[in-house]
Write a protein that holds these residues in place. Structure first.
Motif, PDB file in Angstrom:
ATOM      1  N   LEU A  77       0.824  -1.215   0.000  1.00  0.00           N
ATOM      2  CA  LEU A  77       0.000   0.000   0.000  1.00  0.00           C
ATOM      3  C   LEU A  77       0.856   1.262   0.000  1.00  0.00           C
ATOM      4  O   LEU A  77       0.510   2.259  -0.649  1.00  0.00           O
ATOM      5  N   GLU A  78       1.981   1.229   0.705  1.00  0.00           N
ATOM      6  CA  GLU A  78       2.860   2.395   0.721  1.00  0.00           C
ATOM      7  C   GLU A  78       3.536   2.585  -0.629  1.00  0.00           C
ATOM      8  O   GLU A  78       3.783   3.719  -1.063  1.00  0.00           O
ATOM      9  N   GLN A  79       3.843   1.485  -1.305  1.00  0.00           N
ATOM     10  CA  GLN A  79       4.388   1.592  -2.656  1.00  0.00           C
ATOM     11  C   GLN A  79       3.399   2.306  -3.572  1.00  0.00           C
ATOM     12  O   GLN A  79       3.767   3.216  -4.332  1.00  0.00           O
ATOM     13  N   LEU A  80       2.147   1.877  -3.513  1.00  0.00           N
ATOM     14  CA  LEU A  80       1.123   2.476  -4.377  1.00  0.00           C
ATOM     15  C   LEU A  80       0.865   3.928  -3.995  1.00  0.00           C
ATOM     16  O   LEU A  80       0.652   4.778  -4.870  1.00  0.00           O
ATOM     17  N   ARG A  81       0.886   4.222  -2.699  1.00  0.00           N
ATOM     18  CA  ARG A  81       0.678   5.602  -2.253  1.00  0.00           C
ATOM     19  C   ARG A  81       1.788   6.520  -2.798  1.00  0.00           C
ATOM     20  O   ARG A  81       1.526   7.619  -3.286  1.00  0.00           O
ATOM     21  N   LEU A  82       3.018   6.029  -2.707  1.00  0.00           N
ATOM     22  CA  LEU A  82       4.153   6.812  -3.205  1.00  0.00           C
ATOM     23  C   LEU A  82       4.056   7.013  -4.713  1.00  0.00           C
ATOM     24  O   LEU A  82       4.328   8.111  -5.230  1.00  0.00           O
ATOM     25  N   ALA A  83       3.664   5.966  -5.437  1.00  0.00           N
ATOM     26  CA  ALA A  83       3.519   6.084  -6.885  1.00  0.00           C
ATOM     27  C   ALA A  83       2.439   7.105  -7.248  1.00  0.00           C
ATOM     28  O   ALA A  83       2.598   7.898  -8.183  1.00  0.00           O
ATOM     29  N   LEU A  84       1.345   7.104  -6.516  1.00  0.00           N
ATOM     30  CA  LEU A  84       0.276   8.068  -6.777  1.00  0.00           C
ATOM     31  C   LEU A  84       0.756   9.495  -6.527  1.00  0.00           C
ATOM     32  O   LEU A  84       0.484  10.404  -7.323  1.00  0.00           O
ATOM     33  N   ARG A  85       1.453   9.709  -5.439  1.00  0.00           N
ATOM     34  CA  ARG A  85       1.958  11.057  -5.157  1.00  0.00           C
ATOM     35  C   ARG A  85       2.933  11.507  -6.233  1.00  0.00           C
ATOM     36  O   ARG A  85       2.936  12.676  -6.624  1.00  0.00           O
ATOM     37  N   THR A  86       3.745  10.579  -6.712  1.00  0.00           N
ATOM     38  CA  THR A  86       4.682  10.900  -7.782  1.00  0.00           C
ATOM     39  C   THR A  86       3.929  11.315  -9.044  1.00  0.00           C
ATOM     40  O   THR A  86       4.297  12.289  -9.714  1.00  0.00           O
ATOM     41  N   PHE A  87       2.869  10.582  -9.373  1.00  0.00           N
ATOM     42  CA  PHE A  87       2.106  10.916 -10.574  1.00  0.00           C
ATOM     43  C   PHE A  87       1.420  12.278 -10.435  1.00  0.00           C
ATOM     44  O   PHE A  87       1.415  13.076 -11.376  1.00  0.00           O
ATOM     45  N   VAL A  88       0.843  12.541  -9.265  1.00  0.00           N
ATOM     46  CA  VAL A  88       0.180  13.833  -9.057  1.00  0.00           C
ATOM     47  C   VAL A  88       1.197  14.964  -9.183  1.00  0.00           C
ATOM     48  O   VAL A  88       0.923  15.997  -9.813  1.00  0.00           O
ATOM     49  N   ASP A  89       2.380  14.784  -8.614  1.00  0.00           N
ATOM     50  CA  ASP A  89       3.423  15.802  -8.738  1.00  0.00           C
ATOM     51  C   ASP A  89       3.814  16.015 -10.195  1.00  0.00           C
ATOM     52  O   ASP A  89       4.034  17.154 -10.642  1.00  0.00           O
ATOM     53  N   PHE A  90       3.920  14.926 -10.944  1.00  0.00           N
ATOM     54  CA  PHE A  90       4.274  15.024 -12.358  1.00  0.00           C
ATOM     55  C   PHE A  90       3.204  15.807 -13.118  1.00  0.00           C
ATOM     56  O   PHE A  90       3.522  16.728 -13.880  1.00  0.00           O
ATOM     57  N   ALA A  91       1.943  15.460 -12.905  1.00  0.00           N
ATOM     58  CA  ALA A  91       0.858  16.174 -13.580  1.00  0.00           C
ATOM     59  C   ALA A  91       0.844  17.643 -13.193  1.00  0.00           C
ATOM     60  O   ALA A  91       0.614  18.527 -14.030  1.00  0.00           O
ATOM     61  N   ASP A  92       1.127  17.921 -11.917  1.00  0.00           N
ATOM     62  CA  ASP A  92       1.146  19.299 -11.444  1.00  0.00           C
ATOM     63  C   ASP A  92       2.259  20.097 -12.113  1.00  0.00           C
ATOM     64  O   ASP A  92       2.098  21.273 -12.449  1.00  0.00           O
ATOM     65  N   SER A  93       3.398  19.460 -12.309  1.00  0.00           N
ATOM     66  CA  SER A  93       4.532  20.172 -12.911  1.00  0.00           C
ATOM     67  C   SER A  93       4.299  20.494 -14.380  1.00  0.00           C
ATOM     68  O   SER A  93       4.947  21.388 -14.932  1.00  0.00           O
ATOM     69  N   TYR A  94       3.374  19.785 -15.015  1.00  0.00           N
ATOM     70  CA  TYR A  94       3.024  20.056 -16.413  1.00  0.00           C
ATOM     71  C   TYR A  94       1.528  20.363 -16.534  1.00  0.00           C
ATOM     72  O   TYR A  94       0.891  19.981 -17.515  1.00  0.00           O
ATOM     73  N   SER A  95       0.991  21.061 -15.551  1.00  0.00           N
ATOM     74  CA  SER A  95      -0.462  21.230 -15.496  1.00  0.00           C
ATOM     75  C   SER A  95      -1.078  21.846 -16.759  1.00  0.00           C
ATOM     76  O   SER A  95      -2.157  21.413 -17.180  1.00  0.00           O
ATOM     77  N   PRO A  96      -0.447  22.830 -17.430  1.00  0.00           N
ATOM     78  CA  PRO A  96      -1.081  23.348 -18.649  1.00  0.00           C
ATOM     79  C   PRO A  96      -1.178  22.298 -19.760  1.00  0.00           C
ATOM     80  O   PRO A  96      -2.083  22.341 -20.592  1.00  0.00           O
ATOM     81  N   SER A  97      -0.224  21.368 -19.771  1.00  0.00           N
ATOM     82  CA  SER A  97      -0.195  20.345 -20.823  1.00  0.00           C
ATOM     83  C   SER A  97      -1.068  19.144 -20.493  1.00  0.00           C
ATOM     84  O   SER A  97      -1.560  18.468 -21.401  1.00  0.00           O
ATOM     85  N   TYR A  98      -1.246  18.868 -19.209  1.00  0.00           N
ATOM     86  CA  TYR A  98      -1.932  17.648 -18.784  1.00  0.00           C
ATOM     87  C   TYR A  98      -3.346  17.575 -19.359  1.00  0.00           C
ATOM     88  O   TYR A  98      -3.719  16.592 -19.993  1.00  0.00           O
ATOM     89  N   ALA A  99      -4.124  18.631 -19.153  1.00  0.00           N
ATOM     90  CA  ALA A  99      -5.505  18.619 -19.634  1.00  0.00           C
ATOM     91  C   ALA A  99      -5.559  18.564 -21.152  1.00  0.00           C
ATOM     92  O   ALA A  99      -6.410  17.883 -21.734  1.00  0.00           O
ATOM     93  N   ALA A 100      -4.645  19.268 -21.813  1.00  0.00           N
ATOM     94  CA  ALA A 100      -4.645  19.277 -23.273  1.00  0.00           C
ATOM     95  C   ALA A 100      -4.391  17.892 -23.848  1.00  0.00           C
ATOM     96  O   ALA A 100      -5.009  17.482 -24.829  1.00  0.00           O
ATOM     97  N   LEU A 101      -3.505  17.143 -23.217  1.00  0.00           N
ATOM     98  CA  LEU A 101      -3.185  15.796 -23.699  1.00  0.00           C
ATOM     99  C   LEU A 101      -4.338  14.825 -23.490  1.00  0.00           C
ATOM    100  O   LEU A 101      -4.536  13.906 -24.279  1.00  0.00           O
ATOM    101  N   LEU A 102      -5.102  15.026 -22.418  1.00  0.00           N
ATOM    102  CA  LEU A 102      -6.202  14.114 -22.136  1.00  0.00           C
ATOM    103  C   LEU A 102      -7.502  14.524 -22.817  1.00  0.00           C
ATOM    104  O   LEU A 102      -8.460  13.765 -22.813  1.00  0.00           O
ATOM    105  N   ASN A 103      -7.507  15.703 -23.411  1.00  0.00           N
ATOM    106  CA  ASN A 103      -8.698  16.185 -24.112  1.00  0.00           C
ATOM    107  C   ASN A 103      -8.643  15.701 -25.556  1.00  0.00           C
ATOM    108  O   ASN A 103      -7.896  16.228 -26.374  1.00  0.00           O
TER     109      ASN A 103
END
Length: 200
Positions: A77-103
């Motif tokens: 569970l801690e592995q998955l929690r860490l992976a999720l936080r990493t992904f959220v940080d990654f999306a946050d660092s590219y926030s203008p691009s994130y929505a555009a790529l998923l749209n």
């Protein structure tokens, strides 16, 4: 710079710019100015912005996937929690691009970018299955994982707009959703027993 170094530098430059502005709004002139090179040099390596966007996304994905694999000595569970936080940080660092790529209707969402995003989705599914000890997942479990990954993408997109909870609260909430979906997927009993033993 050697040609491969110059190309890499332009990709890095594009990633810096895409962290500030949606990729569809960025011009070759902006990349050239940021990289302190001529517009003609940008075009020498990338004949159009679509190719530069694809190369930048490929680079970002190649860097993200290893970061999503946390140390195996942590509890699952801690592995998955860490992976999720990493992904959220990654999306946050590219926030203008994130929505555009998923749209899917945006100018930057193409077959090539969708293939790169699918590479992340597949990597996440494979990582979860390995870390929970399931080698031959049932169709129901695979469907649950696909649905959860889609839920993560959407939840993170909403979070980037609204930020009504902290990064850690979002990651914990998404982890709760994953556990609930895994243990209620309805696969074979042996599979369920392994899942409950690891994450239940």
């Amino acid at each position: 710079m050697a040609p491969h170094e110059r190309r890499e530098d332009l990709i890095r430059t594009a990633l810096r710019v895409f962290a500030r502005r949606p990729p569809g709004d960025v011009t070759p002139e902006e990349i050239a100015e940021e990289a302190d090179v001529s517009r003609a040099l940008v075009y020498r390596y990338f004949p159009n912005m679509a190719e530069l966007r694809r190369a930048a996304l490929e680079q970002a994905v190649s860097e993200l996937l290893p970061r999503l694999a946390p140390p195996e000595d942590l509890p699952p569970l801690e592995q998955l929690r860490l992976a999720l936080r990493t992904f959220v940080d990654f999306a946050d660092s590219y926030s203008p691009s994130y929505a555009a790529l998923l749209n899917g209707g945006s100018m930057v969402a193409t077959e090539e970018t969708e293939a790169e995003i699918d590479r992340v989705r597949q990597g996440v599914r494979n990582l979860i299955l390995r870390r929970v000890g399931v080698e031959d997942p049932s169709p129901r479990l695979l469907m649950a994982l696909r649905c959860w990954v889609a839920a993560v993408e959407t939840a993170v997109m909403f979070w980037l707009r609204e930020r009504e909870m902290s990064r850690d609260e979002l990651a914990d909430w998404l982890l709760d959703q994953l556990v609930a979906m895994l243990v209620s997927a309805g696969g074979p009993k042996g599979e369920l027993d392994r899942l409950v033993a690891r994450v239940g």
